[in-house]
Enzyme design. Structure first.
Site, PDB file in Angstrom:
ATOM      1  N   ASN A  95      -0.839 -13.748  38.788  1.00 28.32           N
ATOM      2  CA  ASN A  95       0.049 -12.845  38.399  1.00 28.32           C
ATOM      3  C   ASN A  95      -0.022 -12.529  36.827  1.00 28.32           C
ATOM      4  OD1 ASN A  95       2.448 -11.137  37.664  1.00 28.32           O
ATOM      5  ND2 ASN A  95       3.806 -12.824  37.833  1.00 28.32           N
ATOM      6  N   LYS A 149       1.197 -10.256  35.070  1.00 29.25           N
ATOM      7  CA  LYS A 149       2.410  -9.568  34.487  1.00 29.25           C
ATOM      8  C   LYS A 149       1.972  -8.421  33.561  1.00 29.25           C
ATOM      9  CE  LYS A 149       4.114 -14.322  34.536  1.00 29.25           C
ATOM     10  NZ  LYS A 149       5.206 -15.193  33.975  1.00 29.25           N
ATOM     11  N   HIS A 208      10.024 -11.779  41.939  1.00 24.81           N
ATOM     12  CA  HIS A 208       9.722 -12.389  41.069  1.00 24.81           C
ATOM     13  C   HIS A 208      10.921 -13.016  40.068  1.00 24.81           C
ATOM     14  CE1 HIS A 208       7.929 -14.214  37.326  1.00 24.81           C
ATOM     15  NE2 HIS A 208       6.838 -14.493  38.046  1.00 24.81           N
ATOM     16  N   GLU A 217      11.348 -13.090  36.971  1.00 25.41           N
ATOM     17  CA  GLU A 217      11.404 -11.928  35.820  1.00 25.41           C
ATOM     18  C   GLU A 217      12.361 -10.675  36.204  1.00 25.41           C
ATOM     19  OE1 GLU A 217       7.337 -12.532  34.650  1.00 25.41           O
ATOM     20  OE2 GLU A 217       7.867 -14.264  34.039  1.00 25.41           O
ATOM     21  N   GLU A 245       8.974 -20.934  42.768  1.00 25.69           N
ATOM     22  CA  GLU A 245       8.610 -20.966  41.220  1.00 25.69           C
ATOM     23  C   GLU A 245       9.847 -21.380  40.677  1.00 25.69           C
ATOM     24  OE1 GLU A 245       5.301 -18.411  40.349  1.00 25.69           O
ATOM     25  OE2 GLU A 245       7.171 -16.953  40.305  1.00 25.69           O
ATOM     26  N   GLY A 287       5.980 -20.099  32.636  1.00 22.85           N
ATOM     27  CA  GLY A 287       5.655 -19.693  31.402  1.00 22.85           C
ATOM     28  C   GLY A 287       6.199 -20.831  29.984  1.00 22.85           C
ATOM     29  N   SER A 295       3.784 -23.031  35.410  1.00 26.68           N
ATOM     30  CA  SER A 295       2.922 -23.608  34.476  1.00 26.68           C
ATOM     31  C   SER A 295       1.945 -24.294  35.197  1.00 26.68           C
ATOM     32  CB  SER A 295       3.740 -24.472  33.701  1.00 26.68           C
ATOM     33  OG  SER A 295       4.593 -23.702  32.722  1.00 26.68           O
TER      34      SER A 295
HETATM   35  C1  PEP Z   1       4.549 -16.531  37.164  1.00 23.37           C
HETATM   36  O1  PEP Z   1       5.048 -15.827  36.557  1.00 23.37           O
HETATM   37  O2  PEP Z   1       4.584 -16.507  38.309  1.00 23.37           O
HETATM   38  C2  PEP Z   1       4.231 -17.970  36.770  1.00 23.37           C
HETATM   39  C3  PEP Z   1       4.022 -18.974  37.569  1.00 23.37           C
HETATM   40  O3  PEP Z   1       4.028 -18.011  35.546  1.00 23.37           O
HETATM   41  P1  PEP Z   1       3.205 -19.336  34.531  1.00 23.37           P
HETATM   42  O4  PEP Z   1       2.157 -19.741  35.353  1.00 23.37           O
HETATM   43  O5  PEP Z   1       2.791 -18.722  33.341  1.00 23.37           O
HETATM   44  O6  PEP Z   1       4.211 -20.019  34.449  1.00 23.37           O
END
Ligand code: PEP
Length: 255
Positions: free
Chosen positions: A10, A12, A96, A98, A168, A174, A214
């Site tokens: 992803n 973003k 997601h 976000e 997630e 992040g 992460s």
């Molecule tokens: C995400 O936004 O789906 C995600 C998992 O981000 P990160 O790997 O940076 O935590």
């Protein structure tokens, strides 16, 4: 049941079309013919078409990060499933955290998108996960259950295996704070049990449930070895070919 692992990147709101082409070329050079893992890259809308050209004839799939449930109309700034299909998109990230947090997306709205994606032969990557406050108040499983049930309303048994679920935990996205393997496996197993109640064991065993938050080469091997973790949705580590390719290789090596 052996489920084929999925590694989805992803990006973003990162990478211009030119940057995306360069990154994709680097990924293709390393793993363009990898068929043991389903690899998906999800650039921003503006890079989809250019990245699609790089992926022509390769096993790597193209995903979008969002879409609108309606076919067309007065929805300024939005993009439909049909429009994505014309760009050779096969997957779409929906719900997601976000988008839930910054764009007030509800389970009901996300559900409309899931149904529209499926009706247009796009595979939804349905994201679910609790906030830190929800985890600390002991409501993680209830929150995840509400999001999974809400997102899958009206999804038929025939459609279910086209859905990928991404667990997630919002506090791990992040932040560099990864869920422990026990924390992740507990929620993944809970989601699979829920799918078993909703659709029966045979179908529930076929659904891929990804971990996101992460994930990077240093923690992926242990996570990917868990019984119900079928891959990863990758943010930060997907922006660089080397770490993304390492994650794909880790998924390929995982049993
Ligand atoms: C995400 O936004 O789906 C995600 C998992 O981000 P990160 O790997 O940076 O935590």
């Amino acid at each position: 049941m052996i489920r084929k692992k999925v590694i989805a990147g992803n990006w973003k709101m990162n990478k211009t079309a030119a940057d995306g082409v360069a990154l994709t070329k680097d990924i293709v050079a390393e793993i363009g013919r990898e068929t043991g893992v389903d690899v998906v890259v999800c650039p921003p809308f503006t890079a989809l078409e250019s990245v699609a050209h790089v992926l022509e004839g390769q096993a790597i799939k193209l995903g979008a990060q969002n879409m609108h449930p309606e076919k067309n109309g007065a929805y300024t700034g939005e993009v439909s499933a049909e429009m994505l299909r014309t760009l050779y998109v096969t997957h779409v990230i929906l719900g997601h955290s976000e988008r839930r947090a910054y764009f007030a997306e509800t389970d009901a709205f996300i559900n409309k998108k899931v149904l529209s994606a499926l009706a247009n032969q796009l595979k939804p990557i349905l994201c679910v996960g609790e906030t830190l406050a929800e985890r600390e108040s002991g409501t993680t499983l209830a929150v995840v259950q509400r999001q999974v049930e809400g997102g899958l309303q009206g999804v038929t048994p025939e459609q279910l295996t086209s859905v990928i679920i991404a667990y997630e935990p919002v506090w791990a996205i992040g932040t560099g704070k990864v869920a422990t393997t026990e924390q992740a496996q507990e929620v993944h197993a809970y989601i699979r049990d829920l799918l078993t109640k909703l659709y029966g064991a045979a179908l529930a065993q076929k659904v891929r449930i990804l971990y996101g938050g992460s994930m990077k080469p240093s923690n992926a091997v242990e996570l990917l070895a868990q019984k119900d973790i079928d891959g990863g949705l990758i943010g930060g580590a997907a922006l660089e070919a080397r770490s993304f390719v390492e994650l794909v290789k880790a998924a390929g090596a995982a049993k």
